[in-house]
Write an enzyme that holds these catalytic residues in place. Structure first.
Site, mmCIF file in Angstrom:
data_model
loop_
_atom_site.group_PDB
_atom_site.id
_atom_site.type_symbol
_atom_site.label_atom_id
_atom_site.label_comp_id
_atom_site.label_asym_id
_atom_site.label_seq_id
_atom_site.Cartn_x
_atom_site.Cartn_y
_atom_site.Cartn_z
ATOM 1 N N ASP A 39 -3.618 54.004 -5.477
ATOM 2 C CA ASP A 39 -3.062 55.038 -6.341
ATOM 3 C C ASP A 39 -3.076 56.368 -5.577
ATOM 4 O OD1 ASP A 39 -2.554 56.719 -8.792
ATOM 5 O OD2 ASP A 39 -2.882 54.808 -9.796
ATOM 6 N N HIS A 93 -3.607 61.208 -11.344
ATOM 7 C CA HIS A 93 -3.216 59.850 -11.728
ATOM 8 C C HIS A 93 -4.224 58.803 -11.262
ATOM 9 C CE1 HIS A 93 -0.654 56.198 -11.839
ATOM 10 N NE2 HIS A 93 0.055 56.830 -12.754
ATOM 11 N N SER A 114 1.047 52.447 -16.125
ATOM 12 C CA SER A 114 -0.034 52.814 -15.203
ATOM 13 C C SER A 114 -1.378 52.851 -15.911
ATOM 14 C CB SER A 114 0.235 54.191 -14.586
ATOM 15 O OG SER A 114 1.210 54.124 -13.579
#
Length: 831
Positions: free
Chosen positions: A208, A279, A616
């Site tokens: 990620d 994220h 996600s």
């Protein structure tokens, strides 16, 4: 915006079967020979003459038993890459300069800057006098496809595929209680967390945007020493403040592919595993974060935040950086991270990244995950956020566990008050209007700034609003074009007091709570029509925006998220994708201290936890559950873990009604796969559909990948079967029969392994696909010991003489009275 693959799809060729006549094949040969000029080699060569970055995939590495150390073997592999590329470029030193990654451990290949003609030369196999097609070639479309995809060329043996360094996109307090792992913040003894020791010492690797190591979600507390078999590192050569511990046991960054694609210099913020955009911190803490009490997003949803495996060890592999033409992550970096994670010794890989669905051996995630599964690592990926359209699901390789997104029973409600009406919407705004009096309301288009277009002002685009007209007022903005939080900033910047964000017709009831920088509420299209009607009907419209609050116990739930990508699988319709759904809407998890909750520079706020939605977010929920299973059953294969999660899932909501889609109609397996994940059942599934790497290689052989490529993957230890399997017969937990015709019966075979106590399982066809009769033989399976395997056949007979062309769905369940082993059925009939 996702980048477009330059390789040409040959899917239509792949799906044809052996019934093609010689004359038809001869015609297709002409088309195929033309296509060889464009796919794959000439398509690579058709770009500009400027160098671009490519991945050259060479399969796997040969097993070594000659006493050569891993370090020497790695150097030998890299030298072979220089030799191969040097032969193409005519200069070995130029090859060393061009190659920026050599994959030398588990994956064999390299990434390099190449002119398109050189990439094409590596990828191509010219049709020459010493390589002609026989009559047997012409009579068999399958062999014809093998020829079309053959990548091993005279002079450059062992090349499986060459593809561009494509870009990919990045695709909690309440969610675990919703799934039954805790109750009112406490963990009962019967919880799956207690049974599986909270995922103790399972190692979860996350591909990620990195991680914020200072987050409380990665405090090591009483974790104890790092497992001896961990081989990873904490790569902080450019960021000495970045420190790992006994929880966050490793971190690396892979930015060379991004640098080559962007042509931008790498500053210190890019040469670190530290998360710039939040994220990666969010997803990793969702998968394996430690328990943090009092966590919430801007004061909303306060509770205890945990990952799915709270006592797991975690490792961050940063492959995503600042956007370049809409993509944050690039294939060369993704493949390098997979190789590192395999070598480091992770047990589960979580990857919330994706691009367009693509041919497996031209897809970095598919290639990397296949090598990971071969090494015994479960790989979980997001299904992508391109829903609700059909055929948008990505990460569709059968060895990947692909996760869709759905809601939980929590909302963040706020109110818009006008014309004696209270309209419910959503918001995460920290700031709210003061006082008891109403504020003037103005529609954005009525406040158009001089020199701006009314349409831009209607959308509240930055600079389009006249401060003289909006100062101190509630501004009504239409959704679209710009990010929702940017519209709020445009209103705040012009001096507006608050914003009411109204959906356009296409967005309908699809509303979201956002961390706006001013008092704001997001309302539906229907409620927006009422608001606009009121504004037009009165000279001075007034209203108020009421502070949001957290509401629990919403119904119906789960509901499939509108953004969640759907099947069918466009690469292989014989494999149902997505596989499973999990919470992916309004998920609260840890956040990076390097960015604001809106991820925008105008927002100077910093938060420890933030709320996001997307596949996600659903992906790491399932990664955490996979970690629990790995702790409880360390000897289970990745396929067994996937099967346990899928066959224990439910297609019903909390009220025992069919799961709905975002339009409030019954959803199908194209939305949720096998159903919503059910963690406690997944720990004890009773039976599993198990597979080894050989099953997947047999499947690739049946797809038409050439035998040389498969041998290159396993380096001499695998040979494609002389008789190819039916694609329907891959031992997958879901069952698909594609291309059924009236009056015919199609048989699909499966194999179940007992992973529980001895028992007798009986099958029930709980729902037949419309117009299709389903029978299972045998109808009873007796297992006398753990590890025993039994086969069964599912027969699909089309009863309707003129069935509608399309898909229909059903399910079968094997049960011994205490375990329910459920498989969805997907059939497609043709006239």
């Amino acid at each position: 915006m996702e980048t477009t693959s330059v390789s040409v799809s040959v899917e239509s060729t792949r799906r044809r079967r052996h019934t093609t006549t010689a004359s038809t094949a001869a015609v297709l040969l002409v088309l195929l020979c033309c296509s060889l000029l464009q796919s794959p080699a000439a398509a690579l060569a058709s770009g500009s003459g400027n160098p671009s970055s490519y991945v050259v995939y060479l399969g796997g590495h040969p097993p070594r038993d000659d006493g050569v150390s891993p370090e020497v073997a790695s150097r030998m592999a890299a030298d072979s890459h220089y030799d191969l590329l040097g032969a193409v470029l005519g200069d070995r030193e130029k090859a060393r300069e061009a190659i920026f990654y050599s994959y030398t451990k588990h994956i064999n290949g390299f990434a390099a800057n190449l002119e398109p003609r050189h990439a094409a030369e590596i990828a191509s196999e010219p049709l020459t006098a010493d390589r002609t097609l026989s009559h047997d070639d012409l009579s068999n479309m399958h062999d014809l496809y093998i020829f079309s995809t053959l990548k091993c060329i005279s002079g450059y043996p062992g090349v499986v595929s060459v593809f561009p360094n494509r870009g990919r996109k990045l695709h909690t307090t309440r969610t675990w209680e919703f799934m039954g792992l805790e109750r009112a913040g406490d963990v009962p003894q019967w919880s799956a967390w207690e049974k599986a020791r909270y995922g103790e010492d399972t190692i979860i690797g996350n591909l990620d945007s990195g991680v914020w190591p200072e987050s409380k979600s990665f405090d090591d507390g009483e974790m104890g020493p790092i497992p001896d078999d961990w081989k990873g590192i904490c790569q902080n050569d450019h960021d000495r403040t970045f420190q790992c511990n006994s929880k966050l046991i490793g971190a690396r960054y892979f930015n060379k592919g991004w640098a080559e694609a962007s042509r931008l210099p790498l500053d210190d913020a890019l040469n670190t595993p530290r998360d710039e955009n939040g994220h990666g911190t969010h997803t990793l803490s969702t998968a394996g974060g430690a328990a943090v009490r009092g966590a919430g997003a801007l004061g909303y949803g306060v509770g205890t935040a945990r990952g799915g495996s709270p006592r797991a060890r975690v490792a961050a592999y940063r492959v995503c950086f600042r956007p370049v033409n809409g993509s944050e992550c690039f294939d060369a970096d993704v493949l390098s991270a997979f190789e590192a994670a395999i070598a480091d010794g992770v047990h589960v890989i979580s990857a919330s990244v994706g691009g367009d669905a693509n041919d497996y051996l031209y897809d970095a995630v598919a290639i990397g995950s296949l090598h990971a599964v071969k090494a015994g690592i479960a790989v979980v990926c997001s299904a992508s956020n391109n829903g609700p359209d059909l055929g948008t699901v990505t990460n569709v390789a059968p060895w990947i566990l692909t996760v869709a997104a759905s809601s939980v029973d929590r909302e963040f409600s706020a109110l818009a008050v006008f014309n004696h009406t209270r309209v419910e919407g959503m918001s995460l705004s920290e700031r709210w209007l003061h006082g008891e009096g109403f504020y003037p309301i103005i529609a954005g288009e009525e406040a158009t700034a001089p020199g701006s277009k009314p349409k831009d002002a209607e959308l509240c685009l930055m600079g389009s609003l006249d401060p003289e007209k909006v100062r101190g007022k509630i501004v009504v903005c239409l959704r679209g074009i710009a990010m929702r939080v940017l519209k709020g900033e445009a209103v705040r910047h012009a001096g507006g007091a608050a914003m009411i964000l109204v959906n356009d017709e296409a967005s309908g009831d699809d509303i979201y709570p956002d961390p706006h920088v001013l008092p704001a509420v997001h309302i539906s299209y229907a409620n927006g029509l009422a608001l606009w009607a009121y504004i037009k009907s009165t000279k001075v419209a007034t209203g108020f925006v009421v502070k949001g609050r957290t509401i629990l116990g919403m119904r119906p739930v789960p509901v499939m998220a509108a953004f969640s990508s759907q099947g069918p699988n466009t690469v292989n319709p014989e494999i149902l994708k997505p596989d499973i759904t999990a919470p992916g809407v309004n998920v609260i998890a840890a956040w990076s201290g390097a960015t604001s909750p809106t991820e925008r520079s105008f927002d100077k706020r910093r938060v420890a936890f933030n709320m996001l939605s997307g596949t996600s977010m659903s992906c790491p929920h399932v990664s955490g559950i996979a970690g629990l299973i790995k702790t409880l059953h360390p000897d289970w294969s990745p396929s067994a873990i996937k099967s346990a999660i899928m066959t224990s899932a439910t297609e019903l909501d909390v009220e025992r009604k069919p799961i709905q889609n975002s339009s409030h109609a019954p959803a199908t397996p194209f939305s949720y796969g096998a159903g919503h994940v059910f963690p406690s059942r997944a720990l004890d599934p009773g039976l599993v559909y198990d597979m080894t790497i050989v099953d997947y290689l047999d499947f690739l052989c049946a797809l038409g990948y050439n035998a040389t490529a498969m041998e290159d993957f396993n380096k001499g230890s695998f040979v494609c079967p002389s008789t190819h399997m039916s694609l329907h017969d891959l031992n997958y937990p879901s069952i698909t029969a594609h291309g059924l015709r009236p009056g015919t019966t199609t048989m699909v075979r499966r194999r179940l392994k007992n992973v529980g106590p001895p028992g007798t399982y009986r099958v029930a066809v709980v729902r037949e696909p419309e117009g299709v009769h389903v029978s299972v033989t045998p109808a009873m399976l007796v297992f006398r010991e753990a590890g025993e395997e039994k086969e069964f056949d599912v027969n699909f007979t089309v009863r309707d003489p003129a069935p509608p062309a399309g898909y229909a769905f059903g399910a079968i369940v094997w049960s011994d009275g205490s375990h329910q082993v459920r498989s969805p059925l997907v059939v497609k009939t043709t006239q």
